[in-house]
Design a protein around this motif. Sequence first.
Motif, short mmCIF file in Angstrom:
data_model
loop_
_atom_site.label_atom_id
_atom_site.label_comp_id
_atom_site.label_asym_id
_atom_site.label_seq_id
_atom_site.Cartn_x
_atom_site.Cartn_y
_atom_site.Cartn_z
N GLY A 151 0.72 -1.17 -0.09
CA GLY A 151 -0.24 -0.02 -0.11
C GLY A 151 0.82 1.19 0.03
N PHE A 152 0.20 2.40 -0.05
CA PHE A 152 0.85 3.75 -0.04
C PHE A 152 1.89 4.11 1.40
CE2 PHE A 152 -3.03 4.02 2.65
CZ PHE A 152 -2.63 4.92 3.93
N ASP A 153 1.45 3.15 2.31
CA ASP A 153 2.43 3.14 3.43
C ASP A 153 3.37 2.28 3.66
OD1 ASP A 153 0.61 1.14 3.86
OD2 ASP A 153 -0.25 1.64 5.68
N GLY A 154 3.65 1.42 2.50
CA GLY A 154 4.87 0.59 2.50
C GLY A 154 4.14 -0.87 3.25
N GLU A 155 3.21 -0.76 3.61
CA GLU A 155 2.51 -1.96 4.31
C GLU A 155 1.66 -2.98 3.41
OE1 GLU A 155 3.42 -3.19 7.51
OE2 GLU A 155 4.57 -1.12 7.72
N LEU A 156 1.22 -4.20 3.87
CA LEU A 156 0.59 -5.05 2.93
C LEU A 156 -1.14 -4.80 3.00
CD1 LEU A 156 2.41 -8.51 3.07
CD2 LEU A 156 2.50 -6.77 1.05
N TRP A 157 -1.66 -4.56 2.09
CA TRP A 157 -3.05 -4.17 1.97
C TRP A 157 -3.80 -5.34 0.89
CZ3 TRP A 157 -5.92 0.09 3.36
CH2 TRP A 157 -5.13 1.29 4.24
N ILE A 158 -5.15 -5.86 1.17
CA ILE A 158 -5.85 -6.50 0.57
C ILE A 158 -6.74 -5.57 -0.34
CG2 ILE A 158 -7.84 -8.06 0.19
CD1 ILE A 158 -7.19 -9.27 3.09
N GLU A 159 -6.44 -5.65 -1.60
CA GLU A 159 -7.26 -4.76 -2.63
C GLU A 159 -8.11 -5.71 -3.62
OE1 GLU A 159 -4.96 -1.82 -4.44
OE2 GLU A 159 -4.87 -0.59 -2.46
N MET A 160 -9.39 -5.53 -3.59
CA MET A 160 -10.24 -6.47 -4.46
C MET A 160 -11.25 -5.70 -4.69
SD MET A 160 -11.01 -9.46 -1.69
CE MET A 160 -11.45 -10.62 -2.90
N ILE A 161 -12.24 -6.26 -5.63
CA ILE A 161 -13.52 -5.83 -6.05
C ILE A 161 -14.61 -6.45 -5.35
CG2 ILE A 161 -15.27 -5.43 -7.45
CD1 ILE A 161 -12.97 -4.71 -9.63
N ARG A 162 -15.41 -5.83 -4.21
CA ARG A 162 -16.21 -6.46 -3.44
C ARG A 162 -17.72 -7.08 -4.49
NH1 ARG A 162 -20.22 -5.30 1.34
NH2 ARG A 162 -19.93 -7.61 2.12
N GLU A 163 -17.80 -8.23 -4.18
CA GLU A 163 -18.69 -9.09 -5.17
C GLU A 163 -20.16 -8.39 -4.94
OE1 GLU A 163 -19.91 -13.61 -6.05
OE2 GLU A 163 -18.00 -12.88 -5.83
N ILE A 205 -12.22 -2.29 -2.69
CA ILE A 205 -12.14 -2.29 -1.21
C ILE A 205 -10.63 -2.30 -0.97
CG2 ILE A 205 -14.25 -2.97 -0.52
CD1 ILE A 205 -13.03 -5.84 0.26
N SER A 206 -9.85 -1.74 0.05
CA SER A 206 -8.64 -1.81 0.59
C SER A 206 -8.77 -1.93 1.83
CB SER A 206 -8.15 -0.37 -0.06
OG SER A 206 -8.00 -0.25 -1.41
N VAL A 207 -7.99 -3.08 2.15
CA VAL A 207 -8.13 -3.28 3.74
C VAL A 207 -6.61 -3.43 4.36
CG1 VAL A 207 -9.00 -5.08 5.44
CG2 VAL A 207 -10.29 -4.58 3.55
N PRO A 208 -6.30 -2.85 5.18
CA PRO A 208 -4.80 -3.04 5.66
C PRO A 208 -4.99 -4.41 6.25
CG PRO A 208 -5.97 -1.59 7.12
CD PRO A 208 -7.08 -2.07 6.05
N LEU A 209 -3.71 -5.14 6.12
CA LEU A 209 -3.51 -6.41 6.40
C LEU A 209 -2.76 -6.43 8.03
CD1 LEU A 209 -4.29 -9.08 5.41
CD2 LEU A 209 -2.08 -9.39 4.34
N LEU A 210 -3.58 -6.63 9.16
CA LEU A 210 -3.21 -6.58 10.41
C LEU A 210 -2.24 -7.86 10.55
CD1 LEU A 210 -6.30 -5.50 11.83
CD2 LEU A 210 -4.32 -3.93 11.62
N PRO A 211 -1.42 -7.69 11.57
CA PRO A 211 -0.35 -8.81 11.80
C PRO A 211 -1.18 -10.03 11.99
CG PRO A 211 0.25 -6.91 12.96
CD PRO A 211 -1.07 -6.62 12.54
N LYS A 212 -2.15 -10.33 12.60
CA LYS A 212 -2.87 -11.48 12.85
C LYS A 212 -3.59 -12.03 11.56
CE LYS A 212 -4.26 -14.68 15.50
NZ LYS A 212 -3.41 -15.53 16.35
#
Length: 190
Positions: A119-131, A137-144
Amino acid sequence: DFLLKKLTLQFLIDFEYYLKVEEKQKQITINKSIQRFRKPIKVALPKGYLERDPFMLYKTKSVRTEIVFLSVDELKQLENHQFNQPRLQQVKEWFVFSCYTGLAYNEISKLQKKHIVKGFDGELWIEMIREKTQKNISVPLLPKARELIDKYADVNSENIFNICSNQRYNSYLKEIASIIGIEKRLTTHT
């Protein structure tokens, strides 16, 4: 069959009553039936098949749905429990993943490695089209959540998770809640 010109406000009120009393439908189902019934009426009006909209004064009854969610303690209790049965352990982990991402069953079942992006912040994100809505949608990937992706990403080929049917998933969640002692009705929407 019912003639369009015979559609009146009273007909709609009687139809709603019929669905509720005779068919024993819940209000949310009745609202959906009336919504579907309204579609051809919207087409008939501009074509001149109807002189006036029978729905003009009709108002559907609102439905209040109670949102069920886990408390922080219940989520921790769920996370910390280790199941002996692999199917329950797997379902628990899918559910925990959805708690940390907010993704619905459809999105999790279709999640692929290509949806994981920096992502823009250098962290991993989930980016996809909501069915359901066809919106990005863009969701930050939290550690868990990332930990669970790392666990499953190598196991399956294209999709990250190899999720069972929604019906079976909900059935297993019910079993999980019973074992752990969570009194709330766990579903993929919780």
